[in-house]
Design an enzyme around this catalytic site. Structure first.
Site, mmCIF file in Angstrom:
data_model
loop_
_atom_site.group_PDB
_atom_site.id
_atom_site.type_symbol
_atom_site.label_atom_id
_atom_site.label_comp_id
_atom_site.label_asym_id
_atom_site.label_seq_id
_atom_site.Cartn_x
_atom_site.Cartn_y
_atom_site.Cartn_z
ATOM 1 N N LYS A 80 0.369 3.332 -2.929
ATOM 2 C CA LYS A 80 -0.799 4.222 -3.078
ATOM 3 C C LYS A 80 -0.342 5.689 -3.094
ATOM 4 C CE LYS A 80 -4.028 0.825 -1.341
ATOM 5 N NZ LYS A 80 -4.389 -0.035 -0.247
ATOM 6 N N TYR A 125 -4.283 3.862 7.871
ATOM 7 C CA TYR A 125 -5.626 3.272 7.937
ATOM 8 C C TYR A 125 -6.358 3.682 9.198
ATOM 9 C CZ TYR A 125 -3.685 0.729 4.125
ATOM 10 O OH TYR A 125 -3.086 0.429 2.947
ATOM 11 N N TYR A 131 -3.353 -2.679 -10.361
ATOM 12 C CA TYR A 131 -3.270 -2.490 -8.909
ATOM 13 C C TYR A 131 -2.461 -3.630 -8.260
ATOM 14 C CZ TYR A 131 -4.750 -2.337 -4.028
ATOM 15 O OH TYR A 131 -4.757 -2.329 -2.649
ATOM 16 N N SER A 156 0.797 -1.227 0.000
ATOM 17 C CA SER A 156 0.000 0.000 0.000
ATOM 18 C C SER A 156 0.831 1.279 0.000
ATOM 19 C CB SER A 156 -0.949 0.008 1.194
ATOM 20 O OG SER A 156 -2.001 -0.877 0.940
ATOM 21 N N VAL A 209 1.296 -3.732 3.824
ATOM 22 C CA VAL A 209 1.300 -5.035 4.497
ATOM 23 C C VAL A 209 2.560 -5.857 4.199
ATOM 24 C CG1 VAL A 209 -1.206 -5.273 4.771
ATOM 25 C CG2 VAL A 209 -0.111 -6.151 2.701
#
Ligand code: DON
Length: 305
Positions: free
Chosen positions: A64, A241, A189, A61, A259
């Site tokens: 992102k 998050y 992705y 992530s 992760v």
């Protein structure tokens, strides 16, 4: 400084056995809790490192941040935020429920999976091949590494097990917010999540953001100042998050976790920080990485608040 860096590593190692490696993607389950390290880069490119800072892992992530920066550079702020909000959720990164119930017309922010997929779909290029090449080249521009690659095994593992992401993508197709072919965006992705890097790479990206878009090693402008500002802000509110609030209090560093065990931090005007430790807490953030960031923040007075 030497003592602070040594102690930060010891602190990270102490808690690295306290979490568990991500197992929902089988390839990630192979992480070794002993592999802990970090790199810190100042805005002149000076480097401070400890532990396994050159060990490569999948950025997950953390990418992102990269795709949001590229989409902003490609399309500008107004266009990108027609498709995604900039509000924290307080929900897990792959939550479907709150998206459908509270706000179905567009995803809450670019740091959750739904938002990140929409953002990735906005990256310019003819088809999947050109788009992934652009993402890899842009990552190289930010890290200063000539060649950025993604891990084929992790990518295939993600693709095989990514049913939650598939559901989110098709849901967004049904509401009309995701344009184009959802399979192409999903594949992009999954490739993007599997990009390989180390603490040095993510510390360098952090230093680019900390320096408002100027690369710390070459001195060149690689991002618009405004885009660096937007992304640091969204990292602060949404990057960890549903632990973003707690992290803002304990560390106060704009950051993004993955992760794969990495955390990218950007301390405005001072440092980029990259940490690694593969075991995760229950919200999906690296246990060692959080502890190292907290320690460095406290000892070096890095909180922006
Ligand atoms: O979408 C997924 O399931 C992953 N490939 C990426 C998730 C991730 O890193 C969430 N992070 N903390």
């Amino acid at each position: 400084m030497d003592n602070i860096l040594n102690e930060a590593l010891v602190e990270g190692i102490k808690v690295s056995n306290g979490g568990s490696v991500a197992t929902y993607i089988p390839e990630l389950a192979k992480g070794d809790p002993k592999d802990v390290g970090f790199a810190m880069m100042d805005l002149e490119g000076n480097l401070f490192t400890r532990g396994e800072y050159l060990k490569r892992f999948t950025l997950q992530s953390i990418t992102k941040v990269i795709s949001l920066l590229l989409a902003l550079e490609d399309n500008g702020m107004e266009e990108v935020f027609r498709y995604v909000h900039m509000e924290p959720t307080g929900d897990p990164f792959n939550s479907i429920m709150s998206f459908e119930v509270k706000n179905p017309e567009k995803p809450f922010n670019p740091m959750i999976n739904a938002g990140a997929m929409v953002v990735t779909s906005l990256i310019k290029g003819e088809g999947k091949k050109e788009k992934i090449s652009r993402i890899l080249e842009f990552t190289s521009l930010l890290t200063g590494n000539e060649k950025t690659v993604y891990d084929e095994k992790v990518y295939l593992s993600e693709k095989e097990t990514g049913d939650r992401n598939r559901s989110l993508a098709y849901f967004m197709k049904s509401t009309g917010i995701m344009k184009g072919n959802p399979e192409e965006t999903l594949d992009l992705y999954f490739m993007q999540c599997s990009i390989l890097g180390n603490c040095l790479d993510i510390a360098t990206i952090g230093a680019v953001l900390a320096g408002n878009g100027i690369h710390p090693v070459t001195g060149e402008r690689v991002l618009k100042k405004e885009n660096a500002r937007i992304v640091k802000t969204i990292m602060t509110t949404c990057g960890m998050y549903d632990a973003s609030g707690e992290f803002a209090v304990s560390c106060g560093i704009p950051a993004k976790s993955g992760v794969g065990g990495g955390i990218l931090g950007a301390v405005p005007g001072r440092y980029g920080i990259g940490t690694f430790g593969p075991t995760l807490d229950r919200k999906g953030n690296s246990t060692a990485g959080i502890r190292i960031m907290e320690y460095l923040s406290k000892k070096l007075d890095l909180s922006i608040f």
